[in-house]
Design an enzyme around this catalytic site. Structure first.
Site, PDB file in Angstrom:
ATOM      1  N   SER A 133      12.827  55.172   0.171  1.00  0.00           N
ATOM      2  CA  SER A 133      13.782  55.029   1.160  1.00  0.00           C
ATOM      3  C   SER A 133      13.273  55.191   2.571  1.00  0.00           C
ATOM      4  O   SER A 133      14.168  55.127   3.449  1.00  0.00           O
ATOM      5  CB  SER A 133      14.612  56.608   0.731  1.00  0.00           C
ATOM      6  OG  SER A 133      15.554  56.218  -0.012  1.00  0.00           O
ATOM      7  N   SER A 178      17.545  55.023   1.473  1.00  0.00           N
ATOM      8  CA  SER A 178      18.603  55.848   1.925  1.00  0.00           C
ATOM      9  C   SER A 178      18.296  55.883   3.188  1.00  0.00           C
ATOM     10  O   SER A 178      19.396  56.444   3.935  1.00  0.00           O
ATOM     11  CB  SER A 178      18.664  57.128   0.880  1.00  0.00           C
ATOM     12  OG  SER A 178      17.391  57.834   1.255  1.00  0.00           O
ATOM     13  N   LYS A 180      16.867  62.038   9.821  1.00  0.00           N
ATOM     14  CA  LYS A 180      17.662  61.730   8.675  1.00  0.00           C
ATOM     15  C   LYS A 180      18.651  63.053   8.399  1.00  0.00           C
ATOM     16  O   LYS A 180      17.925  64.117   8.543  1.00  0.00           O
ATOM     17  CB  LYS A 180      16.759  61.373   7.609  1.00  0.00           C
ATOM     18  CG  LYS A 180      17.412  60.924   6.442  1.00  0.00           C
ATOM     19  CD  LYS A 180      16.734  60.384   5.216  1.00  0.00           C
ATOM     20  CE  LYS A 180      17.235  59.834   3.832  1.00  0.00           C
ATOM     21  NZ  LYS A 180      16.297  59.412   2.965  1.00  0.00           N
TER      22      LYS A 180
HETATM   23  N1  GLN Z   1      16.853  53.696  -3.821  1.00  0.00           N
HETATM   24  C1  GLN Z   1      16.098  54.724  -4.666  1.00  0.00           C
HETATM   25  C2  GLN Z   1      16.990  55.463  -5.520  1.00  0.00           C
HETATM   26  O1  GLN Z   1      18.295  55.363  -5.212  1.00  0.00           O
HETATM   27  C3  GLN Z   1      15.148  55.410  -3.813  1.00  0.00           C
HETATM   28  C4  GLN Z   1      15.745  56.675  -3.067  1.00  0.00           C
HETATM   29  C5  GLN Z   1      15.150  57.389  -2.172  1.00  0.00           C
HETATM   30  O2  GLN Z   1      13.728  56.856  -2.109  1.00  0.00           O
HETATM   31  N2  GLN Z   1      15.388  58.468  -1.825  1.00  0.00           N
HETATM   32  O3  GLN Z   1      17.016  56.606  -5.966  1.00  0.00           O
END
Ligand code: GLN
Length: 474
Positions: free
Chosen positions: A174, A150, A75
């Site tokens: 994410s 994400s 990532k």
């Molecule tokens: N979708 C969640 C957010 O927008 C979690 C994101 C993540 O785990 N990095 O914060």
């Protein structure tokens, strides 16, 4: 696709060359990356050179390690020395880190070959990868749909067969949510079990790096390599890497599983059906399955959207046009900061910075941030009580299968609700995995979530193996 475990075995034996494995992976990336936008950067020369080094080690009679010759994707919020690392943001578009994350050092030392850096929502804020400054990633199983986020690029890279394993980060879901939407395995390890050194910070009390893979065994193999104490992360737990591979076939006989109402309610019917089928499969494997209610979990989303933005507003203060990446000049230093941050950050990141700054400001701190911390403490207690009566909690990973590109992009709350079932674990710092189990609307995969207390990864992965077998895989 050949599993990571099988590839490493063949490379270590000398029956397959790492170079041929990596060339194949690069060819698959070449075939579909233009369509899917999975990789932001492909390090072809670096990957080929690393593969040759692995083959040379094998030829010398050395053992390159448990991930010998296995192609892996990172990532793009994980730092790798000299390789562009953007966090999906324009503000870091030109930045090359002077150091590598601990997890990157560990996978390389284990013989893995880093193919490149995958797309993500900007600074990992989002659930669809549509918040990337470099365009959305598409779901390889249906390119009209999102891959989740994400870590959408890392999930899609595995689902598209470009690489067998990848690394993501999970602050509120994410890793697990994109794993579910792409039909792969994702693990959110116990907070502190994997070093965060070299992970671009979003919300430091929640962020955790973990594996994505086509199957449970490969996820366990990768997690064993990256876990364990690191003195460079002050929140790193003192213990070494847990033994996971040794327990993969422990089964679930006598294991107490509790299906959690709050981790299912509101989910689409196809998702609920998959959770029910998973409960039945665990029962067939000898688990004792019950139903429980943990009402505190309903508060997770609200607490998270105060705590995570508060921490983000502080962490992202460092992008000031001086120390990293983009600078847009202005008449004085204040104007330069403003112009840089206005041009460099996207809408969702700005929204979080404003929410977080507000929640932390004098006069509002107690009412918002302070309250959220109290809720977090309540949730930790609620999980602890649940784990006194159950070994594993069962729920859905996400409320629906992968949705259409654009469907939630204009409504932040609808997007935030994608993580309603994953966020509570992050607030508690515990472990959870998402396992593909069945298909739903449009033939898209459904992920079920297995949750356990801190350091329960071995048990969760063994339960995951039971589901994998029930699904008809070997
Ligand atoms: N979708 C969640 C957010 O927008 C979690 C994101 C993540 O785990 N990095 O914060």
């Amino acid at each position: 696709m050949t599993s990571a475990a099988a590839t490493a075995r063949a490379v270590r034996e000398g029956s397959v060359s790492a170079l041929s494995v990596v060339e194949e992976a690069l060819a698959r990336v070449g075939q579909r990356n233009d369509q899917l936008n999975v990789f932001l950067h492909v390090d072809r020369p670096g990957a080929l050179a690393a593969a040759r080094r692995v083959d040379e080690a094998v030829a010398r009679g050395e053992d390159p390690g448990p991930l010998a010759g296995v192609p892996l994707a990172l990532k793009d919020n994980l730092c790798q020395t000299g390789v562009p690392t953007t966090a999906g943001s324009k503000i870091l578009a030109q930045w090359r880190p002077p150091y590598s994350a601990t997890v990157v050092e560990r996978v390389v030392a284990a013989g893995a070959i880093v193919i490149g850096k995958t797309n993500l929502d900007e600074f990992a804020m989002g659930s669809s990868t549509e918040n990337s400054a470099f365009g959305p990633t598409r779901n390889p199983l249906d390119p009209t749909r999102v891959p989740g986020g994400s870590s959408g690029g890392s999930a899609a890279a595995v689902a598209a067969g470009m690489v067998p394993i990848s690394l993501g980060s999970d602050t509120g879901g994410s890793i697990r949510q994109p794993a579910a939407l792409c039909g792969v395995v994702g693990v959110k390890p116990t907070y502190g079990s994997v070093s965060r050194y070299g992970l671009i910070a979003f919300a430091s009390s929640l962020d955790q790096i973990g594996p994505l893979a086509t199957n449970v065994t490969d996820a366990a193999l990768l997690l064993e390599v990256i876990a364990g104490h690191d003195p460079r992360d002050s929140t790193s737990l003192p213990e070494g890497s847990p033994a996971l591979m040794a327990h993969l076939d422990d089964g679930v006989a006598g294991v107490r599983v509790a299906r959690v109402r709050e981790l299912i309610e509101g989910a689409d019917d196809d998702v609920v059906a998959a959770v029910d089928a998973a409960a039945a499969a665990l029962r067939d494997g000898g688990a004792i399955v019950d139903d429980v209610s943990i009402p505190e979990l309903r508060l997770g989303l609200s607490a998270y959207y105060l705590i995570a933005p508060a921490e983000a507003s502080s962490n992202l203060a460092r992008y000031d046009g001086v120390r990293y990446g983009l600078r847009v000049s202005g008449d004085d230093v204040g104007a330069m900061y403003e112009a840089t941050r206005s041009a460099g950050f996207g809408a969702e990141v700005k929204r979080r910075i404003m929410l977080g700054t507000y929640a932390l400001s004098a006069g509002y701190y107690d009412a918002y941030y302070g309250q959220a911390l109290k809720v977090r403490t309540e949730m930790i207690g609620a999980f602890r009580r649940a784990y006194a009566r159950a070994d594993v909690l069962l729920g859905a990973t996400a409320p629906s299968v992968a949705f259409a590109l654009g469907a939630r992009a204009q409504t932040p709350l609808a997007m935030y609700l994608s993580d309603v079932f994953t966020i509570p674990t992050n607030l508690a710092g515990d472990a959870a995995v998402s396992i593909p189990f069945g298909v739903g609307e449009g033939g898209m995969p459904v992920g079920v979530q297995l949750l356990g207390p801190g350091r329960s990864e071995a048990g969760l992965l063994a339960a995951g193996r039971v589901l994998e077998r029930a699904r008809g895989d070997s």
